[in-house]
Design a protein around this motif. Sequence first.
Motif, PDB file in Angstrom:
ATOM      1  N   PHE A  37      37.424  24.372  29.954  1.00 28.66           N
ATOM      2  CA  PHE A  37      37.822  24.642  31.332  1.00 28.66           C
ATOM      3  C   PHE A  37      37.805  26.147  31.530  1.00 28.66           C
ATOM      4  CE2 PHE A  37      41.500  25.494  34.224  1.00 28.66           C
ATOM      5  CZ  PHE A  37      40.893  25.031  35.376  1.00 28.66           C
ATOM      6  N   ASN A  39      38.459  31.841  36.997  1.00 27.48           N
ATOM      7  CA  ASN A  39      38.852  33.223  37.238  1.00 27.48           C
ATOM      8  C   ASN A  39      39.947  33.216  38.268  1.00 27.48           C
ATOM      9  OD1 ASN A  39      37.503  35.270  35.750  1.00 27.48           O
ATOM     10  ND2 ASN A  39      35.588  34.497  36.652  1.00 27.48           N
ATOM     11  N   VAL A  40      40.908  34.047  38.077  1.00 28.71           N
ATOM     12  CA  VAL A  40      41.974  34.071  39.073  1.00 28.71           C
ATOM     13  C   VAL A  40      42.387  35.515  39.332  1.00 28.71           C
ATOM     14  CG1 VAL A  40      43.773  33.728  37.355  1.00 28.71           C
ATOM     15  CG2 VAL A  40      44.197  33.107  39.714  1.00 28.71           C
ATOM     16  N   ASN A  41      42.575  35.795  40.593  1.00 29.17           N
ATOM     17  CA  ASN A  41      43.260  37.037  40.961  1.00 29.17           C
ATOM     18  C   ASN A  41      44.048  36.783  42.236  1.00 29.17           C
ATOM     19  OD1 ASN A  41      41.441  37.067  43.059  1.00 29.17           O
ATOM     20  ND2 ASN A  41      40.040  38.454  42.008  1.00 29.17           N
ATOM     21  N   GLN A  42      44.642  37.780  42.762  1.00 28.24           N
ATOM     22  CA  GLN A  42      45.548  37.588  43.899  1.00 28.24           C
ATOM     23  C   GLN A  42      44.849  36.943  45.090  1.00 28.24           C
ATOM     24  OE1 GLN A  42      49.058  38.105  43.996  1.00 28.24           O
ATOM     25  NE2 GLN A  42      48.429  37.864  41.892  1.00 28.24           N
ATOM     26  N   ILE A  59      44.595  33.236  44.630  1.00 25.13           N
ATOM     27  CA  ILE A  59      45.898  32.573  44.776  1.00 25.13           C
ATOM     28  C   ILE A  59      46.273  32.483  46.250  1.00 25.13           C
ATOM     29  CG2 ILE A  59      48.355  32.753  44.249  1.00 25.13           C
ATOM     30  CD1 ILE A  59      47.579  34.059  41.608  1.00 25.13           C
ATOM     31  N   TYR A  85      46.808  29.045  48.490  1.00 27.13           N
ATOM     32  CA  TYR A  85      48.050  28.711  49.190  1.00 27.13           C
ATOM     33  C   TYR A  85      47.788  28.477  50.661  1.00 27.13           C
ATOM     34  CZ  TYR A  85      51.480  29.092  45.515  1.00 27.13           C
ATOM     35  OH  TYR A  85      52.241  28.839  44.417  1.00 27.13           O
ATOM     36  N   GLY A 115      49.743  35.112  34.519  1.00 26.39           N
ATOM     37  CA  GLY A 115      49.364  36.443  34.983  1.00 26.39           C
ATOM     38  C   GLY A 115      48.991  36.436  36.448  1.00 26.39           C
ATOM     39  N   GLU A 116      48.776  37.623  36.970  1.00 26.13           N
ATOM     40  CA  GLU A 116      48.434  37.720  38.386  1.00 26.13           C
ATOM     41  C   GLU A 116      46.928  37.685  38.591  1.00 26.13           C
ATOM     42  OE1 GLU A 116      50.436  40.955  40.224  1.00 26.13           O
ATOM     43  OE2 GLU A 116      52.371  39.950  40.044  1.00 26.13           O
ATOM     44  N   GLY A 117      46.192  38.045  37.591  1.00 23.80           N
ATOM     45  CA  GLY A 117      44.739  37.979  37.703  1.00 23.80           C
ATOM     46  C   GLY A 117      44.128  37.970  36.322  1.00 23.80           C
ATOM     47  N   PHE A 118      43.343  36.975  36.050  1.00 27.07           N
ATOM     48  CA  PHE A 118      42.676  36.919  34.743  1.00 27.07           C
ATOM     49  C   PHE A 118      41.542  35.919  34.818  1.00 27.07           C
ATOM     50  CE2 PHE A 118      46.374  34.181  34.717  1.00 27.07           C
ATOM     51  CZ  PHE A 118      45.883  32.965  34.283  1.00 27.07           C
ATOM     52  N   TYR A 132      46.780  23.758  35.227  1.00 26.83           N
ATOM     53  CA  TYR A 132      46.488  25.087  35.764  1.00 26.83           C
ATOM     54  C   TYR A 132      47.069  25.129  37.154  1.00 26.83           C
ATOM     55  CZ  TYR A 132      43.667  28.947  37.634  1.00 26.83           C
ATOM     56  OH  TYR A 132      43.257  30.099  38.222  1.00 26.83           O
ATOM     57  N   PHE A 134      49.312  27.516  40.384  1.00 28.80           N
ATOM     58  CA  PHE A 134      49.799  28.767  40.963  1.00 28.80           C
ATOM     59  C   PHE A 134      51.258  28.598  41.292  1.00 28.80           C
ATOM     60  CE2 PHE A 134      45.323  29.439  42.894  1.00 28.80           C
ATOM     61  CZ  PHE A 134      44.860  29.806  41.639  1.00 28.80           C
ATOM     62  N   PHE A 135      51.932  29.758  41.278  1.00 27.66           N
ATOM     63  CA  PHE A 135      53.349  29.660  41.614  1.00 27.66           C
ATOM     64  C   PHE A 135      53.815  30.968  42.218  1.00 27.66           C
ATOM     65  CE2 PHE A 135      57.824  30.318  40.398  1.00 27.66           C
ATOM     66  CZ  PHE A 135      58.359  29.324  41.187  1.00 27.66           C
ATOM     67  N   SER A 173      51.862  34.523  43.731  1.00 26.37           N
ATOM     68  CA  SER A 173      51.116  35.588  43.070  1.00 26.37           C
ATOM     69  C   SER A 173      50.842  35.301  41.592  1.00 26.37           C
ATOM     70  CB  SER A 173      51.882  36.906  43.187  1.00 26.37           C
ATOM     71  OG  SER A 173      53.113  36.775  42.526  1.00 26.37           O
ATOM     72  N   LEU A 174      51.399  34.244  41.100  1.00 27.74           N
ATOM     73  CA  LEU A 174      51.261  33.976  39.665  1.00 27.74           C
ATOM     74  C   LEU A 174      50.333  32.792  39.425  1.00 27.74           C
ATOM     75  CD1 LEU A 174      54.767  34.309  37.987  1.00 27.74           C
ATOM     76  CD2 LEU A 174      52.803  35.824  37.762  1.00 27.74           C
ATOM     77  N   ALA A 175      49.521  32.944  38.382  1.00 29.00           N
ATOM     78  CA  ALA A 175      48.732  31.803  37.930  1.00 29.00           C
ATOM     79  C   ALA A 175      49.220  31.431  36.540  1.00 29.00           C
ATOM     80  CB  ALA A 175      47.263  32.159  37.894  1.00 29.00           C
TER      81      ALA A 175
END
Lengths: 717, 106
Positions: free
Chosen positions: A235, A238-241, A244, A248, B75-78, B91, B93-94, B97-99
């Motif tokens: 799996f 990529n995640v960043n603000q 997210i 939401y 983390g906030e971004g990865f 996986y 989000f919470f 801003s957090l993953a």
Amino acid sequence: MPPKAADKRRQGQGGPSGGKAGKAGKAGHKKKAENDFPETGEDWSTGRAAIKSPDQLDLTENELEKEVIRTLTANNPHIPQNIVRFSFKERAYKLVDNMDQTAIHFTLNGYLIHKDSDEGRRQSIRSSTEAEETPVEEEKAPVEASAEATEEAETKDEESTEDAEAAGEGEGGGEGEGEGEQEAEAAEAEEPPPLKAPERKLANQFNFIERGSTTYRNPLREKGLQTDPAPFETFSENVNQWFIYDAYMEELERMEKAKEKEKAKPVAAKKDDNKTGRRLSYVELPQVDSLTKVAKAAKIAERMVNLNTYDDIAQDFKYFEDASDEFRGQKGTLLPLWKFQYEKTKKLAVTALSWNPKYKDLFAVGYGSYDFMKQGHGMLLLYTLKNPSFPEYSFSSESGVMCLDFHSDHPHLLAVGFYDGNVAIYNLKKASSQPSYRSSAKSGKHTEPVWQVKWQKDDMDNNSNFFSVSSDGRIVSWTLVKNELVHMDVIKLSADETTMQGPEGLQLQTLGSGTSFDFHKKIDYLFLVGTEEGKIYKCSKTYSSQFLDVFEAHHMAVDSISWNPFHLKVFISCSSDWTVKIWDHTIKTPLFVYDLSTAVGDVAWSPYSSTVFAAVTTDGQAHVFDLNINKLEPLCSQLVVTKKKNKTTHVQFNPVYPIIIVGDERGLITCLKLSPNLRKMPKEKKGQEVKKGPEVEIAKLEKLLSLVREPGSKEEQ
Amino acid sequence: MEETEEEKKDEADYKRLHSFPLIRHSDMPEEMRIETMELCVTACEKHATNNESAAKMIKETMDKKFGSSWHVVIGEGFGFEITHEVKNLLYMFFGGSLAVCVWKCS
């Protein structure tokens, strides 16, 4: 030492005498005791003292006091002391002084050899050397060792016997070994056991049995299983603000939409509820939907199959006209079309038939039993002509269905009367298998079978209501008020208003038992009741205690009674007394009487002609009359049941098509088409005269009736 | 000034609106998923300022409950590419801003 031995023997001989002296001493003591208790024990003490063995020595006091010392020695008194042997050396007889004093009472050969004995040592040395040489052959070693040991033992045995002979005893090798053992035991206590092969015990070859047996060795089995490794997956993400935030926002949007939908949905569901009345809850919706969808498709498929299967019958129903009727004169025939049969009602009799007023192909059938000895459950089936193979609706009941009636304005409401006296209303719109309304013992149910139910016009509050008649003599009006069936006794049939004289002057009012009734088509309050006694009462809803008129109509129970659909004064009745009678309710005597020479089960006016009616008899025949053509005989009498002994019970005309349905006692319903001769009127009616139809019909019947009426009765009309 | 105020208000709104846990991807069974999600929420709320300790707490609790070996990334971004045992990945989000990524791989 012979003299010593002699001494000892003497002492031994003197033993008994010493014992006796002891006894005497005891006696002396007894005497002293006697002195102590002279009164009590004189007799026995003197008696004791007097008896003395004859050889007892008389000893003086001194002699008794004297101490006798005896010593036990190891010398055997039975061994002769005076054995002499000739000594050649000294040329004289010499006393043999060294005699063996040992007496052997018991010998037991041991089964073990002491390891420090000669034999034991030899064995242990042999076995140890063998063990060192070949440890694998250990199993064989003891056998060999024992074989060798036996030889040696024999030699030793010989030696020991020689020893024994030398000692002058004939006891054999056993003794020698016994001695050996004793020695060995002593030695064992002193010396620690040898370190080598400590487990092995050395066997006495002459008193030792080794037993062995081999058993099967269970073979070992190996079983292995390799399991699959737990499945893995990869799996990546990529995640960043930004992600997210977007996620939401999306979710929030979705949630809002869902909320809106939820708001909209319950309203829709409610609407559905109102429409169908089937959907009970919001949760059930999807399931019900899918089921009903499938059900609809299945129904269509079923009908298509039936359409193919019964194609020829459908063609007959629509187009076939019996050409041979032209040559038959006035007579006509009945052409059998569909037969309706259901697995669950094979053993039940058809007790009621009713066409649906709205759907011309739909009819209801009540099943029960006319045999009061064999009452069981009942069934209510609704068939359509489009599907003769399976009922459209089916309801089962605990008690047999005796009668039923469709509501004319609400064709989904079906009033049913049961054998147990209950009445119920089934709502065909509801999926439930239970009646929507049902009377109970509390709410004034009949006490005997309900023979007929009939819907009435809605009352002033627009509540639906119907009437029922039962053998218990009551005619009850039932009104649907909200969720209840409200009952009201309309009339009680008192037989001739007579009272029976019961015991103790009790006045018992016998009630007539109604079996059928029919309401006047136009005059609301007027109705006729047929009874078990064969009388027909003309009643009014407004008078609950009186009858307007009584007709002494039949000799047996009136099975069916029916107003003519066109002529307002004429009604027909049939009875088990084999007759069908046509009446004018203003005249006390019947206008026409037909004897069908067997009990008549049911009679029905045709909906298209005032002069046509059909009757079924218990011999399985259906009779169709047209008074206009033949006043005396039926135009058609035809056997409609296939099996003998099967009785036809009911008949009904379809309100539109020229067909009748006939029910019999085996649960079979036969649909029959009237041949052209039996329905000449409707053909003529087609075209312009439709409006005039009813008047023509009335006139037609009136003309007939006037022929038979007595001149006097005309004034009454 | 107005703009900044609006921004602040927006941020507050955002924080308020986005405080709920949002599962992005999971192949866990229903019960386990809910339990894990609640655990993640608890851990992130408890260690709001320290992602490391939150991750540690989640990992240790998961090890205890469902057997080792669990791995947690917060983390906030990865970016990541992991191999995990099937039915053992969450996986989410919470807090806006957090993953959080929790998976098992032994």
